[in-house]
Design an enzyme around this catalytic site. Structure first.
Site, PDB file in Angstrom:
ATOM      1  N   GLU A   1       0.865  -1.193   0.000  1.00  0.00           N
ATOM      2  CA  GLU A   1       0.000   0.000   0.000  1.00  0.00           C
ATOM      3  C   GLU A   1       0.894   1.233   0.000  1.00  0.00           C
ATOM      4  O   GLU A   1       1.733   1.399   0.899  1.00  0.00           O
ATOM      5  CB  GLU A   1      -0.908   0.038   1.239  1.00  0.00           C
ATOM      6  CG  GLU A   1      -1.856   1.229   1.190  1.00  0.00           C
ATOM      7  CD  GLU A   1      -2.638   1.480   2.487  1.00  0.00           C
ATOM      8  OE1 GLU A   1      -2.094   1.252   3.585  1.00  0.00           O
ATOM      9  OE2 GLU A   1      -3.793   1.913   2.392  1.00  0.00           O
TER      10      GLU A   1
ATOM     11  N   ARG B   1      -6.644  -8.690  12.657  1.00  0.00           N
ATOM     12  CA  ARG B   1      -5.562  -8.620  11.662  1.00  0.00           C
ATOM     13  C   ARG B   1      -4.989 -10.004  11.386  1.00  0.00           C
ATOM     14  O   ARG B   1      -4.712 -10.357  10.251  1.00  0.00           O
ATOM     15  CB  ARG B   1      -4.450  -7.678  12.158  1.00  0.00           C
ATOM     16  CG  ARG B   1      -4.926  -6.231  12.334  1.00  0.00           C
ATOM     17  CD  ARG B   1      -3.752  -5.326  12.662  1.00  0.00           C
ATOM     18  NE  ARG B   1      -4.156  -3.948  12.897  1.00  0.00           N
ATOM     19  CZ  ARG B   1      -4.325  -3.032  11.950  1.00  0.00           C
ATOM     20  NH1 ARG B   1      -4.143  -3.349  10.687  1.00  0.00           N
ATOM     21  NH2 ARG B   1      -4.672  -1.795  12.252  1.00  0.00           N
TER      22      ARG B   1
ATOM     23  N   LYS C   1      -6.900 -14.582  36.822  1.00  0.00           N
ATOM     24  CA  LYS C   1      -6.706 -15.966  37.294  1.00  0.00           C
ATOM     25  C   LYS C   1      -7.814 -16.447  38.231  1.00  0.00           C
ATOM     26  O   LYS C   1      -8.132 -17.622  38.255  1.00  0.00           O
ATOM     27  CB  LYS C   1      -5.353 -16.101  37.999  1.00  0.00           C
ATOM     28  CG  LYS C   1      -4.169 -16.109  37.050  1.00  0.00           C
ATOM     29  CD  LYS C   1      -2.891 -16.368  37.817  1.00  0.00           C
ATOM     30  CE  LYS C   1      -1.782 -16.743  36.861  1.00  0.00           C
ATOM     31  NZ  LYS C   1      -0.619 -17.307  37.512  1.00  0.00           N
TER      32      LYS C   1
ATOM     33  N   ASP D   1       0.773 -24.172  36.942  1.00  0.00           N
ATOM     34  CA  ASP D   1       1.875 -23.565  37.710  1.00  0.00           C
ATOM     35  C   ASP D   1       2.355 -24.493  38.822  1.00  0.00           C
ATOM     36  O   ASP D   1       3.548 -24.648  39.052  1.00  0.00           O
ATOM     37  CB  ASP D   1       1.398 -22.264  38.380  1.00  0.00           C
ATOM     38  CG  ASP D   1       1.624 -21.060  37.479  1.00  0.00           C
ATOM     39  OD1 ASP D   1       2.447 -21.160  36.558  1.00  0.00           O
ATOM     40  OD2 ASP D   1       0.963 -20.032  37.701  1.00  0.00           O
TER      41      ASP D   1
ATOM     42  N   ARG E   1       0.055 -11.016  55.540  1.00  0.00           N
ATOM     43  CA  ARG E   1      -0.245 -11.826  54.332  1.00  0.00           C
ATOM     44  C   ARG E   1       0.314 -13.238  54.495  1.00  0.00           C
ATOM     45  O   ARG E   1      -0.297 -14.222  54.072  1.00  0.00           O
ATOM     46  CB  ARG E   1       0.351 -11.183  53.077  1.00  0.00           C
ATOM     47  CG  ARG E   1      -0.392  -9.954  52.614  1.00  0.00           C
ATOM     48  CD  ARG E   1       0.166  -9.465  51.297  1.00  0.00           C
ATOM     49  NE  ARG E   1      -0.394 -10.161  50.148  1.00  0.00           N
ATOM     50  CZ  ARG E   1       0.067 -10.046  48.899  1.00  0.00           C
ATOM     51  NH1 ARG E   1       1.118  -9.279  48.659  1.00  0.00           N
ATOM     52  NH2 ARG E   1      -0.501 -10.690  47.917  1.00  0.00           N
TER      53      ARG E   1
ATOM     54  N   GLN F   1       0.810 -26.676  29.374  1.00  0.00           N
ATOM     55  CA  GLN F   1      -0.338 -26.094  28.648  1.00  0.00           C
ATOM     56  C   GLN F   1      -0.415 -26.670  27.231  1.00  0.00           C
ATOM     57  O   GLN F   1      -1.478 -27.070  26.759  1.00  0.00           O
ATOM     58  CB  GLN F   1      -0.191 -24.561  28.564  1.00  0.00           C
ATOM     59  CG  GLN F   1      -0.298 -23.879  29.900  1.00  0.00           C
ATOM     60  CD  GLN F   1      -0.234 -22.362  29.819  1.00  0.00           C
ATOM     61  OE1 GLN F   1       0.525 -21.813  29.014  1.00  0.00           O
ATOM     62  NE2 GLN F   1      -1.002 -21.702  30.655  1.00  0.00           N
TER      63      GLN F   1
HETATM   64  P1  NAP Z   1       2.932 -10.663  43.521  1.00  0.00           P
HETATM   65  O1  NAP Z   1       1.647 -11.388  43.658  1.00  0.00           O
HETATM   66  O2  NAP Z   1       2.938  -9.202  43.247  1.00  0.00           O
HETATM   67  O3  NAP Z   1       3.751 -10.888  44.925  1.00  0.00           O
HETATM   68  C1  NAP Z   1       4.980 -10.242  45.137  1.00  0.00           C
HETATM   69  C2  NAP Z   1       5.639 -10.797  46.407  1.00  0.00           C
HETATM   70  O4  NAP Z   1       6.940 -10.224  46.537  1.00  0.00           O
HETATM   71  C3  NAP Z   1       4.888 -10.443  47.694  1.00  0.00           C
HETATM   72  O5  NAP Z   1       5.042 -11.477  48.615  1.00  0.00           O
HETATM   73  C4  NAP Z   1       5.626  -9.173  48.148  1.00  0.00           C
HETATM   74  O6  NAP Z   1       5.534  -8.946  49.539  1.00  0.00           O
HETATM   75  C5  NAP Z   1       7.039  -9.538  47.805  1.00  0.00           C
HETATM   76  N1  NAP Z   1       7.893  -8.361  47.637  1.00  0.00           N
HETATM   77  C6  NAP Z   1       7.791  -7.416  46.657  1.00  0.00           C
HETATM   78  N2  NAP Z   1       8.775  -6.495  46.833  1.00  0.00           N
HETATM   79  C7  NAP Z   1       9.483  -6.882  47.929  1.00  0.00           C
HETATM   80  C8  NAP Z   1      10.617  -6.347  48.614  1.00  0.00           C
HETATM   81  N3  NAP Z   1      11.202  -5.223  48.194  1.00  0.00           N
HETATM   82  N4  NAP Z   1      11.096  -7.009  49.674  1.00  0.00           N
HETATM   83  C9  NAP Z   1      10.509  -8.149  50.115  1.00  0.00           C
HETATM   84  N5  NAP Z   1       9.426  -8.702  49.523  1.00  0.00           N
HETATM   85  C10 NAP Z   1       8.929  -8.073  48.441  1.00  0.00           C
HETATM   86  O7  NAP Z   1       3.867 -11.330  42.426  1.00  0.00           O
HETATM   87  P2  NAP Z   1       3.892 -12.874  41.947  1.00  0.00           P
HETATM   88  O8  NAP Z   1       2.964 -13.054  40.817  1.00  0.00           O
HETATM   89  O9  NAP Z   1       3.752 -13.743  43.143  1.00  0.00           O
HETATM   90  O10 NAP Z   1       5.376 -12.965  41.345  1.00  0.00           O
HETATM   91  C11 NAP Z   1       6.523 -12.915  42.200  1.00  0.00           C
HETATM   92  C12 NAP Z   1       7.762 -13.319  41.400  1.00  0.00           C
HETATM   93  O11 NAP Z   1       7.617 -14.670  40.946  1.00  0.00           O
HETATM   94  C13 NAP Z   1       7.955 -12.476  40.115  1.00  0.00           C
HETATM   95  O12 NAP Z   1       9.329 -12.275  39.924  1.00  0.00           O
HETATM   96  C14 NAP Z   1       7.401 -13.377  39.028  1.00  0.00           C
HETATM   97  O13 NAP Z   1       7.999 -13.118  37.762  1.00  0.00           O
HETATM   98  C15 NAP Z   1       7.801 -14.751  39.545  1.00  0.00           C
HETATM   99  N6  NAP Z   1       6.940 -15.826  39.000  1.00  0.00           N
HETATM  100  C16 NAP Z   1       7.552 -16.793  38.290  1.00  0.00           C
HETATM  101  C17 NAP Z   1       6.809 -17.812  37.739  1.00  0.00           C
HETATM  102  C18 NAP Z   1       7.483 -18.849  36.915  1.00  0.00           C
HETATM  103  O14 NAP Z   1       6.832 -19.547  36.129  1.00  0.00           O
HETATM  104  N7  NAP Z   1       8.789 -18.981  37.063  1.00  0.00           N
HETATM  105  C19 NAP Z   1       5.430 -17.868  37.956  1.00  0.00           C
HETATM  106  C20 NAP Z   1       4.830 -16.867  38.731  1.00  0.00           C
HETATM  107  C21 NAP Z   1       5.616 -15.851  39.252  1.00  0.00           C
HETATM  108  P3  NAP Z   1       4.333  -8.074  50.151  1.00  0.00           P
HETATM  109  O15 NAP Z   1       3.189  -9.035  50.350  1.00  0.00           O
HETATM  110  O16 NAP Z   1       4.890  -7.558  51.417  1.00  0.00           O
HETATM  111  O17 NAP Z   1       4.014  -6.989  49.159  1.00  0.00           O
END
Ligand code: NAP
Length: 501
Positions: A31, A185, A291, A327, A384, A475
């Site tokens: 285009e 698309r 989720k 997971d 928590r 999956q």
């Molecule tokens: P989320 O629901 O936002 O939970 C975050 C967690 O980290 C909470 O427990 C939080 O504590 C804590 N946190 C955040 N900042 C912090 C800090 N500065 N000091 C201490 N604790 C802290 O996130 P999520 O989905 O569970 O994911 C968490 C991690 O796991 C990410 O890096 C994600 O990429 C990874 N993950 C990996 C897979 C995989 O397949 N490998 C799957 C899922 C997740 P508070 O409760 O105090 O805020």
């Protein structure tokens, strides 16, 4: 078969021709966006002559009026329309004329095929059928309807329009612009849309949401899509940075599965699921924030979804929706392989310290609670940790108390150490001196600070990378019943993560 058309938005003939000649033969049409060219009528006409003489494939010549997102001034609308007539006289295969310009130009005077187009850059109107009929009665050779999607359900309505008129004598190109318009698309060939527009590069698009041609061909396999192609996707909001389309499309291609996998920006899971299931959706990856909200929309869920209260996978067969959580099994699998490598005690004899009480922590807490000797959950916000521990049947403590736990396994599910804060670790080095097994959920980067410290201390480690690949592989197995091409999927994740560095 739907044609692939690339919009070229270059400022002069030389740049247009060079861009056109760089395109592969799978791109059927170019285009030429004359509204990207500055200058007066004689100058643009000269550029157009050069382009038409040197084109290497059929072209659509388009020059939008200024108010329809023309990049350069087309103040004199008569001259704009004269250029379209000139393009037809010069042998251009198609010229694009807006529906509202028709009173000023007779289609019968044009020797090229005419695309009569309707654009709406604000929304997708309710009555798409009325717009279709207006274009149809104009006598166009091809109808084009392009509207802005403000919700993914706009895409499903547009695909429905495409499907309804797929057998009509006047071919229809129907698409939605914007991020939520992506399915229209990519899926044009499934619903027998006449053509789909792609951009040269992500930066050089002529409409919001246009996908670069390389992604159309290599990522979504546009040219292999047919009426039998199964639709999969990741339902999320936001969705733009998801790695899942790259992983699953590569896996489908490798395993010769006739399917395409799309990023789907979903705001309302109820209307989304109903509409896309009618269009032939076969399965989904589900992530933040859907989720939990997807669970009541399933006909059946597995035990893990029931226990954790979150699903990450939907499989649709014979009109029934099944919800899974891949997971948990994937994380436990990664942990068990590491234990085997360590030649250590079985999981049931281990004291496990789980850091974090967010989504990942929750999945692991429910997955582990019944399989280990003792589970202690430590979290920055101790309330928590306490709540999760009481639900899962575990103990809780604050981060300051965790060193006293003396665990056999430390699992980090906090986001500490994740890109871009990669030099941080959630556990002090001295905790690693007893050589616990260390599992870090963080997968970006693959080698986190925690894992590097653990290896230096002589610990066996398991990475979030293995977990991430394993849940995607599971999956694939659920959707296709085939053995997942794990190494291929892992390579894609590595490539994507390398791009962050
Ligand atoms: P989320 O629901 O936002 O939970 C975050 C967690 O980290 C909470 O427990 C939080 O504590 C804590 N946190 C955040 N900042 C912090 C800090 N500065 N000091 C201490 N604790 C802290 O996130 P999520 O989905 O569970 O994911 C968490 C991690 O796991 C990410 O890096 C994600 O990429 C990874 N993950 C990996 C897979 C995989 O397949 N490998 C799957 C899922 C997740 P508070 O409760 O105090 O805020």
């Amino acid at each position: 078969m739907s044609k692939l058309c690339v919009s070229i938005t270059e400022p002069d003939a030389a740049a247009v021709i060079s861009a056109m000649k760089s395109l592969p033969p799978q791109v059927d049409i170019a285009e030429i966006r004359l509204d990207s060219m500055a200058g007066d009528y004689p100058r643009i006409k000269r550029e157009l002559e050069i382009i038409c003489r040197n084109r290497d494939r059929p072209v659509i010549v388009t020059k939008r009026p200024l108010e329809k997102c023309g990049h350069a001034a087309a103040r004199d609308d008569q001259k704009r329309l004269m250029l379209l007539k000139d393009a037809a006289d010069m042998g251009a295969e198609y010229v694009d004329i807006e529906l509202e310009s028709l009173p000023q130009l007779s289609l019968a005077d044009l020797s090229a095929r005419t695309i009569v187009s309707y654009h709406n850059f604000e929304e997708t109107p309710e009555d798409l059928e009325l717009i279709y009929r207006q274009c149809h009665y104009s006598g166009a050779d091809v109808i084009k309807i392009a509207t802005m999607a403000t919700d993914i359900s706009d895409s499903s309505r547009m695909l429905g329009l495409m499907q309804k008129h797929s057998g009509a004598s006047t071919p229809l190109t129907a698409l939605c612009m914007g991020e939520e318009g992506l399915p229209t698309r990519v899926l044009a060939p499934k619903f027998r849309g006449y053509l789909s527009f792609a951009s040269m590069t992500p930066e050089k698009n002529s409409a919001p949401g246009q996908i670069p041609w390389r992604d159309m061909l290599d990522l979504y396999r546009f040219k292999q899509i047919d009426k039998n192609t199964c639709i999969y996707g990741v339902a999320a909001n936001p969705v733009a940075h998801s790695m899942s389309p790259a992983i699953h499309n590569r896996a489908f291609a490798h395993s010769n599965v006739n399917a395409t996998y799309l990023p789907m920006k979903v705001k309302d899971p109820i209307t989304f699921l109903d509409a896309f299931q009618r269009l032939g959706l076969k399965g989904l990856s589900v992530t933040i924030p859907h989720k939990e909200a997807m669970i009541p929309l399933m006909d059946e869920i597995d035990d893990i979804v029931e226990r954790v209260g979150a699903l990450n996978t939907v499989n649709i067969t014979d009109g029934r929706r099944f919800g899974y959580n891949t997971d948990v099994a994937a994380a436990l699998g990664a942990l068990r392989s590491a234990l085997e490598a360590k030649n250590a005690a079985e999981l049931k004899d281990c004291r496990v310290l789980l850091l974090g009480a967010g989504g990942a922590g929750r999945a692991l807490a429910f997955g582990l609670a019944d399989s280990v000797k003792e589970l202690i959950i430590a979290n920055r916000t101790i309330s928590r940790a306490q709540k999760l521990a009481s639900e899962a049947g575990a103990k809780a403590c604050g981060l300051s108390e965790m060193e006293a736990c003396r665990p056999d396994i430390i699992i980090n599910t906090t986001s500490v150490g994740m890109h871009p804060d990669t030099e941080r670790s959630p556990a002090p080095k001295k905790m690693l001196s007893r050589r616990p097994l260390v599992f870090d959920a963080v997968y970006n980067p693959i080698q986190t600070r925690l894992l590097r410290d653990a290896r230096e201390a002589g610990c066996v480690t398991a990475s979030g990378f293995d977990w991430f690949v394993a849940q995607a592989a599971e999956q694939f197995r659920i959707w296709t019943g085939k053995q997942p091409p794990r190494e291929i999927m892992a390579d894609v994740v590595r490539e994507k993560l390398d791009a962050f560095v």
